[in-house]
Design an enzyme around this catalytic site. Structure first.
Site, PDB file in Angstrom:
ATOM      1  N   SER A 110      29.951  39.945  40.449  1.00 57.50           N
ATOM      2  CA  SER A 110      28.696  40.220  41.168  1.00 57.50           C
ATOM      3  C   SER A 110      27.589  40.386  40.129  1.00 57.50           C
ATOM      4  CB  SER A 110      28.846  41.540  41.942  1.00 57.50           C
ATOM      5  OG  SER A 110      27.607  41.953  42.468  1.00 57.50           O
ATOM      6  N   TYR A 149      31.252  50.603  42.388  1.00 57.14           N
ATOM      7  CA  TYR A 149      31.323  49.159  42.682  1.00 57.14           C
ATOM      8  C   TYR A 149      31.043  48.367  41.406  1.00 57.14           C
ATOM      9  CZ  TYR A 149      30.263  44.649  44.911  1.00 57.14           C
ATOM     10  OH  TYR A 149      30.244  43.308  45.275  1.00 57.14           O
TER      11      TYR A 149
HETATM   12  P1  NDP Z   1      32.966  39.594  53.361  1.00 59.23           P
HETATM   13  O1  NDP Z   1      33.079  41.012  53.779  1.00 59.23           O
HETATM   14  O2  NDP Z   1      32.407  38.610  54.334  1.00 59.23           O
HETATM   15  O3  NDP Z   1      34.371  39.051  52.850  1.00 59.23           O
HETATM   16  C1  NDP Z   1      35.284  39.880  52.173  1.00 59.23           C
HETATM   17  C2  NDP Z   1      36.660  39.265  52.325  1.00 59.23           C
HETATM   18  O4  NDP Z   1      37.603  40.107  51.624  1.00 59.23           O
HETATM   19  C3  NDP Z   1      37.119  39.184  53.767  1.00 59.23           C
HETATM   20  O5  NDP Z   1      37.724  37.942  53.973  1.00 59.23           O
HETATM   21  C4  NDP Z   1      38.158  40.305  53.895  1.00 59.23           C
HETATM   22  O6  NDP Z   1      39.154  39.896  54.810  1.00 59.23           O
HETATM   23  C5  NDP Z   1      38.715  40.318  52.470  1.00 59.23           C
HETATM   24  N1  NDP Z   1      39.385  41.572  52.146  1.00 59.23           N
HETATM   25  C6  NDP Z   1      38.893  42.824  52.125  1.00 59.23           C
HETATM   26  N2  NDP Z   1      39.858  43.712  51.817  1.00 59.23           N
HETATM   27  C7  NDP Z   1      40.996  42.973  51.653  1.00 59.23           C
HETATM   28  C8  NDP Z   1      42.335  43.304  51.348  1.00 59.23           C
HETATM   29  N3  NDP Z   1      42.734  44.573  51.135  1.00 59.23           N
HETATM   30  N4  NDP Z   1      43.255  42.308  51.277  1.00 59.23           N
HETATM   31  C9  NDP Z   1      42.867  41.025  51.492  1.00 59.23           C
HETATM   32  N5  NDP Z   1      41.626  40.653  51.763  1.00 59.23           N
HETATM   33  C10 NDP Z   1      40.699  41.623  51.857  1.00 59.23           C
HETATM   34  O7  NDP Z   1      32.095  39.614  52.030  1.00 59.23           O
HETATM   35  P2  NDP Z   1      31.708  38.500  50.919  1.00 59.23           P
HETATM   36  O8  NDP Z   1      32.106  37.156  51.359  1.00 59.23           O
HETATM   37  O9  NDP Z   1      30.309  38.744  50.562  1.00 59.23           O
HETATM   38  O10 NDP Z   1      32.615  38.998  49.696  1.00 59.23           O
HETATM   39  C11 NDP Z   1      33.386  38.146  48.895  1.00 59.23           C
HETATM   40  C12 NDP Z   1      33.293  38.613  47.447  1.00 59.23           C
HETATM   41  O11 NDP Z   1      31.970  38.409  46.971  1.00 59.23           O
HETATM   42  C13 NDP Z   1      33.626  40.080  47.222  1.00 59.23           C
HETATM   43  O12 NDP Z   1      34.440  40.213  46.072  1.00 59.23           O
HETATM   44  C14 NDP Z   1      32.253  40.706  46.973  1.00 59.23           C
HETATM   45  O13 NDP Z   1      32.336  41.869  46.184  1.00 59.23           O
HETATM   46  C15 NDP Z   1      31.551  39.558  46.278  1.00 59.23           C
HETATM   47  N6  NDP Z   1      30.101  39.629  46.279  1.00 59.23           N
HETATM   48  C16 NDP Z   1      29.393  39.547  47.446  1.00 59.23           C
HETATM   49  C17 NDP Z   1      28.023  39.664  47.438  1.00 59.23           C
HETATM   50  C18 NDP Z   1      27.210  39.627  48.706  1.00 59.23           C
HETATM   51  O14 NDP Z   1      26.013  39.942  48.659  1.00 59.23           O
HETATM   52  N7  NDP Z   1      27.787  39.264  49.844  1.00 59.23           N
HETATM   53  C19 NDP Z   1      27.276  39.825  46.183  1.00 59.23           C
HETATM   54  C20 NDP Z   1      28.107  39.877  45.023  1.00 59.23           C
HETATM   55  C21 NDP Z   1      29.466  39.780  45.075  1.00 59.23           C
HETATM   56  P3  NDP Z   1      40.026  40.845  55.758  1.00 59.23           P
HETATM   57  O15 NDP Z   1      39.146  41.993  56.180  1.00 59.23           O
HETATM   58  O16 NDP Z   1      40.417  39.920  56.873  1.00 59.23           O
HETATM   59  O17 NDP Z   1      41.203  41.255  54.930  1.00 59.23           O
END
Ligand code: NDP
Length: 247
Positions: free
Chosen positions: A142, A155
């Protein structure tokens, strides 16, 4: 651009946001996708969407905080397709808050998903990639993995850690086993991530941030670029944020 047709790509956190967009984009480009996350109904629906568009995808319900689940995910991919070319370690949570709110369980959860989940992913695919003498591990960090701001201490710590782990992996594996390592550092991106915030103070600021956000397909495009570059070229880090985002 290298043809990804034969590439088998595991994506964690593929049930929404950046992971979902990456799965759909790479499938359109010909990759075979193994989607992983906890919400099975979402994974099933995305696999159906991909197949309807003529793509190839399967899913495996996975909690990345469980090393056993993550090992089983890799075994599933190997059984299904015989190899693992790329792991996108994307699953993450962002329940940011000020330290003095003492949300200790949320700190632990971020460490479990964002750091240990990434390490479990690496542990699950590294033996197969070393045997192949080929592979690519893409870890989603990030902009908060480059700088700290109030409410982001824990975070940011997890996302700094992702960058440290990725760089160590690069130094150890790229020269000897030909395994590439990429850090993707997004800025504010339209996804469900904001739903993981429970602190009232941060929730109150959420709509300001959301108004700046860019499409998760922009991040997917950066991931695809790193994968498509020829094998002799490692795209080691990409920072990609909304033009209007200052931090
Ligand atoms: P979302 O919340 O849309 O996606 C997060 C994903 O992680 C979901 O598919 C969720 O699926 C999965 N997840 C969460 N916990 C678990 C777990 N214990 N086991 C397996 N899967 C898990 O957010 P983003 O798409 O934005 O996030 C994706 C990545 O991008 C993250 O690492 C985030 O930190 C990073 N990021 C995002 C930013 C933003 O502004 N959106 C900025 C910078 C970085 P489920 O709940 O079905 O398990």
């Amino acid at each position: 651009m290298e043809n990804t047709t034969s590439k088998v790509v595991i994506i964690t956190g593929a049930s929404s946001g950046i992971g979902e967009a990456t799965a759909k984009l790479l499938a359109k480009q010909g990759a075979k996708i193994v989607l992983a996350a906890r919400r099975e109904d979402r994974l099933q629906a995305i696999v159906n969407d991909i197949k309807q568009e003529g793509g190839e995808a399967v899913y495996f319900t996975t909690d990345v905080t469980s090393q056993q689940d993550t090992q089983e995910l890799a075994q599933f991919a190997l059984k299904q397709y015989g190899r693992i070319d790329v792991l996108v370690n994307n699953a993450g949570v962002m329940p940011v808050s000020r330290l003095n709110e003492l949300r200790v369980e949320e700190w632990e959860h971020m460490i479990d998903v964002n750091i240990k989940g990434v390490l479990y992913g690496i542990a699950a695919v590294l033996p197969a990639m070393r045997e192949q003498q080929n592979g690519h591990i893409i870890n989603v960090s990030s902009v908060a993995g480059h700088s700290v701001s109030p409410t982001s201490a824990v975070y940011s710590a997890t996302k700094f850690a992702v960058r440290a782990i990725s760089e160590g992996l690069r130094q150890e594996e790229s020269p000897t086993s030909n395994i590439r390592s990429t850090i993707i550092s997004p800025g504010i991106t339209d996804s469900e991530l904001i739903n993981t915030v429970k602190s009232p103070e941060v929730q109150a600021m959420a709509s300001h941030f959301s108004s700046l956000s860019i499409s998760p397909y922009r991040i997917a495009g950066a991931i695809a670029y790193a994968i498509h570059e020829p094998e002799d070229t490692g795209i080691n880090e990409i920072v990609i944020r909304p033009t209007a985002q200052s931090m």
